[in-house]
Design an enzyme around this catalytic site. Structure first.
Site, mmCIF file in Angstrom:
data_model
loop_
_atom_site.group_PDB
_atom_site.id
_atom_site.type_symbol
_atom_site.label_atom_id
_atom_site.label_comp_id
_atom_site.label_asym_id
_atom_site.label_seq_id
_atom_site.Cartn_x
_atom_site.Cartn_y
_atom_site.Cartn_z
ATOM 1 C CB SER A 206 2.630 -1.324 -5.992
ATOM 2 O OG SER A 206 1.435 -0.692 -6.418
ATOM 3 C CE LYS B 94 2.733 1.819 -9.555
ATOM 4 N NZ LYS B 94 3.119 0.636 -8.747
#
Length: 241
Positions: free
Chosen positions: A78, A123
């Site tokens: 990701s 993230k």
């Protein structure tokens, strides 16, 4: 007369040597007591001094991992292409202590329990408390507080900033986070309807990812990109158009 004078000189010369001997004797037992303590502990621990040394090193590493730095293995794609599956990053747990706070562009590791899932996640921070984050403008860019952000320097090649439209105001004390590989990232966009609205409480942030430390061929310092440098503070968007 001469004999008495000689005795007097001997008495005077003997005093300094006596005092020096006293000082040396007082330091000796203290040093020996420390050595004796280490020897007693070494004798009590199986394996002796080698085991004791290893235990001290282990205690140091555990303290370092608990309070200062923590290694974290990247579990998914990701955050590609910057962070690849299997990369190990060093998380700075003191980055947001002593009054500091996450900033736009930081890569953070956080506990997603109750928001994303029962695991730790990595993230990039796109919005902080008070920010108005919108996707997307006519050029397909994310806008933060009215300012378009050029994410081409870190987005996965071929990805657009988002195929999911959103228009959110980030509540105070929370973060809006996205993965760099937008087409392969479950992030704030996917939890807008969940409890918390996809926002991550700052208190659940474990730390900031500052270094890739493994593999050695990929080791590097992780810097905050300049893409967010011109984003105005929340509440000042109107002044910048």
């Amino acid at each position: 007369m001469d004999t008495e004078a000689q005795h007097t000189e001997r008495d005077r010369s003997s005093r300094p040597s006596g005092s020096e001997g006293t000082t040396s004797d007082s330091a000796g037992p203290e040093g020996r007591s420390r050595f004796a303590l280490v020897s007693r502990v070494s004798a009590w621990v199986p394996g002796g001094r080698i085991t004791l040394t290893l235990l001290v090193c282990l205690l140091f590493l555990l303290s370092l991992s608990t309070f200062v730095l923590r290694p974290f293995q990247i579990p998914s794609g990701s955050m590609e292409q910057g962070l690849r599956v299997g990369d190990r990053v060093l998380v700075n747990k003191l980055a947001y202590r002593f009054g500091a706070a996450p900033q736009r562009g930081d890569i953070v590791v956080f506990d997603g329990t109750g928001y994303f899932g029962h695991a730790d996640y990595v993230k990039r921070v796109v919005g902080v408390g008070g920010d108005h984050v919108v996707c997307c403008d006519r050029e397909g860019r994310i806008r933060v507080n009215g300012r378009p952000v050029d994410e081409s320097g870190f987005l996965y090649p071929g990805d657009s900033p988002s195929t999911v439209p959103f228009d959110v105001v980030v509540p105070g004390g929370t973060l809006f986070v996205l993965g760099d590989h937008r087409s392969d990232s479950s992030d704030s966009r996917d939890h807008l309807g969940s409890p918390g609205g996809g926002m991550i409480p700052v208190g659940d942030v474990i730390g900031r990812a500052d270094w890739i430390i493994w593999p050695f061929g990929h080791a590097t310092r992780l810097h905050r990109p300049d893409a967010y440098a011109r984003v105005p503070a929340a509440g000042r968007a109107g002044a910048h158009g």
